[in-house]
Scaffold this active site. Structure first.
Site, PDB file in Angstrom:
ATOM      1  N   THR A 175       0.819  -1.215   0.000  1.00 39.46           N
ATOM      2  CA  THR A 175       0.000   0.000   0.000  1.00 39.46           C
ATOM      3  C   THR A 175       0.853   1.265   0.000  1.00 39.46           C
ATOM      4  OG1 THR A 175      -1.826  -1.109   1.134  1.00 39.46           O
ATOM      5  CG2 THR A 175      -1.759   1.296   1.257  1.00 39.46           C
ATOM      6  N   THR A 229       4.516  11.071   7.838  1.00 36.50           N
ATOM      7  CA  THR A 229       4.616  10.997   9.294  1.00 36.50           C
ATOM      8  C   THR A 229       5.992  11.410   9.795  1.00 36.50           C
ATOM      9  OG1 THR A 229       4.599   9.410  11.148  1.00 36.50           O
ATOM     10  CG2 THR A 229       5.225   8.560   9.004  1.00 36.50           C
ATOM     11  N   ASP A 230       6.047  11.839  11.051  1.00 29.97           N
ATOM     12  CA  ASP A 230       7.334  12.149  11.668  1.00 29.97           C
ATOM     13  C   ASP A 230       8.134  10.896  11.995  1.00 29.97           C
ATOM     14  OD1 ASP A 230       5.782  11.219  13.773  1.00 29.97           O
ATOM     15  OD2 ASP A 230       6.128  12.941  15.087  1.00 29.97           O
ATOM     16  N   GLU A 231       7.502   9.727  11.938  1.00 30.38           N
ATOM     17  CA  GLU A 231       8.194   8.494  12.302  1.00 30.38           C
ATOM     18  C   GLU A 231       9.313   8.132  11.329  1.00 30.38           C
ATOM     19  OE1 GLU A 231       5.912   5.228  13.824  1.00 30.38           O
ATOM     20  OE2 GLU A 231       4.172   6.517  14.175  1.00 30.38           O
ATOM     21  N   TYR A 241       6.479  -0.023   9.229  1.00 31.75           N
ATOM     22  CA  TYR A 241       5.588   1.086   8.874  1.00 31.75           C
ATOM     23  C   TYR A 241       6.374   2.324   8.492  1.00 31.75           C
ATOM     24  CZ  TYR A 241       2.912   5.325   9.691  1.00 31.75           C
ATOM     25  OH  TYR A 241       2.374   6.578   9.575  1.00 31.75           O
ATOM     26  N   LYS A 294       6.793   4.299   4.817  1.00 29.35           N
ATOM     27  CA  LYS A 294       6.454   5.710   4.606  1.00 29.35           C
ATOM     28  C   LYS A 294       7.681   6.494   4.139  1.00 29.35           C
ATOM     29  CE  LYS A 294       3.119   7.661   5.145  1.00 29.35           C
ATOM     30  NZ  LYS A 294       2.004   7.966   4.196  1.00 29.35           N
ATOM     31  N   LEU A 326      -3.842   4.663  20.269  1.00 24.82           N
ATOM     32  CA  LEU A 326      -3.736   4.817  21.717  1.00 24.82           C
ATOM     33  C   LEU A 326      -4.930   5.531  22.345  1.00 24.82           C
ATOM     34  CD1 LEU A 326      -2.124   4.572  24.357  1.00 24.82           C
ATOM     35  CD2 LEU A 326      -0.960   6.705  23.745  1.00 24.82           C
TER      36      LEU A 326
END
Length: 367
Positions: free
Chosen positions: A111, A143-145, A169, A173, A209
């Site tokens: 994806t 994302t910041d990840e 993940y 990204k 969360l």
């Protein structure tokens, strides 16, 4: 926050991928409220986290259309871009849950990387063939990840922080970010990348969360907190994220990256404790009171990043955007939404979700 001048803009024709998911649905509602003259096409595969009901209020409205389909389907994408004369893609569609990426990484590669490549290729050909004007844009929401993990004393992520993803993940990204950047530099495709911090608000699937804690408190179930609970995240209320994307679409420089943060760094255990306090106040007839008695520490997940923090100086300086919702305000609004929308989240607690939950947290904290 900065505002867009409605009087000097021409109507857009947007394809919003993942528009039935959490952030995508909030963006679609935001956009339809502010720009009702724009044509909005939502494309969503309606996987477990996509919910067409999130857009129920918009069904049947002029200038709105929902299409069920996959971003990896090149023929479908080509047809939509052509038939709808799309000039803007807002690309939200993604597998986004770190825990699921650890269990089944293949879906994230398919994806997030292959899907983004398919969209970029289709938009490149559409953009070239139709000589789209300077307003055309491929907005890639990330994302910041992708930047990895920060130590407590490290400065916050900027747009020039080297990528260092630590989960399947975030790696997927990061790969999609690199593709979006490459399509601008190689082909001239008008792309902008945004990297946001942790979003929260209405329509968020229960695995994340904040909704997980809200729902488990209402059900009197344990509140699983990873490790020692000292992991830090920067929390961004989803409506603030939408307003930032609005500014980026209208005023952002093509080829650039903008970090979008909430200026709300909070330790996970402090966040969960605050949610417990809000629930005690707003839902006094809880099964377990005080709710903090439900907090249960569980084994930390592999590769758990210790801290994320966004430096949003660039978008503030260049585009005039700043977040308007504090974490205290946003958490109260979010708790109230889940309290008032039990009919929305109860059907999501399916047998598949329960099995996934047990696999993730163990039988000791079964939902």
């Amino acid at each position: 926050m900065s505002r867009v001048n409605h009087q000097i803009r021409s109507p857009r024709r947007l394809l919003v991928t993942g528009g039935a998911g959490f952030i995508g649905a909030n963006f679609v509602h935001y956009w339809r409220d502010r720009y009702p003259e724009d044509r909005v096409i939502v494309l969503d595969a309606l996987t477990y986290a996509g919910n067409r009901g999130n857009l129920a209020q918009l069904e049947g409205q002029d200038h709105f259309k929902f299409v069920e389909g996959n971003i990896c389907d090149r023929t479908l994408i080509d047809n939509l871009l052509s038939s709808e004369n799309i000039d803007t893609i807002a690309h939200f569609a993604a597998e986004s849950h770190v825990d699921r990426s650890i269990l089944k990484p293949g879906a994230f590669i398919e994806t997030n990387i292959v899907g983004t490549f398919t969209l970029l290729e289709a938009f490149r050909h559409h953009w070239n063939q139709n000589n789209l004007g300077e307003e055309a844009l491929f907005l890639h929401v990330s994302t910041d990840e992708v930047y990895g993990s920060l130590a407590p004393e490290d400065p916050a992520f900027t747009e020039t922080t080297p990528y260092s993803p630590n989960s399947p993940y975030s790696a997927s990204k990061a790969g999609s970010d690199h593709l979006a950047r490459a399509y601008y530099h190689t082909y001239g495709v008008p792309t902008i990348i945004t990297n946001c911090s942790n979003n929260y608000g209405s329509y968020q699937f229960p695995e994340k969360l904040i909704p997980l804690m809200c729902i488990n408190i209402l059900l009197g179930k344990p509140l699983p907190v990873y490790g020692d609970g000292q992991n830090i995240r920067d929390w961004l209320y989803v409506s603030d994220h939408c307003s930032a994307l609005d500014i980026v679409i209208h005023q952002g420089t093509r080829g650039e990256t903008y970090n979008i943060g909430g200026n709300n760094e909070v330790k996970n255990i402090e966040l969960v404790t605050q949610l417990c306090q809000l629930m005690d106040e707003l839902a006094p007839e809880l099964p377990i009171h005080p709710a903090k008695e439900l907090i249960t520490f569980v084994q930390d997940r592999p590769g758990h990043d210790r801290r994320y923090a966004i430096d949003a100086t660039k978008i503030k300086t260049e585009l005039g955007w700043t977040p308007s919702v504090t974490v205290n305000q946003g958490l109260r609004l979010t708790v109230e939404w889940y309290l008032n929308h039990r009919s929305w989240w109860e059907p999501l607690l399916s047998a598949e979700y329960q099995a996934y939950y047990r696999r993730l947290y163990g039988n000791s904290v079964s939902a």
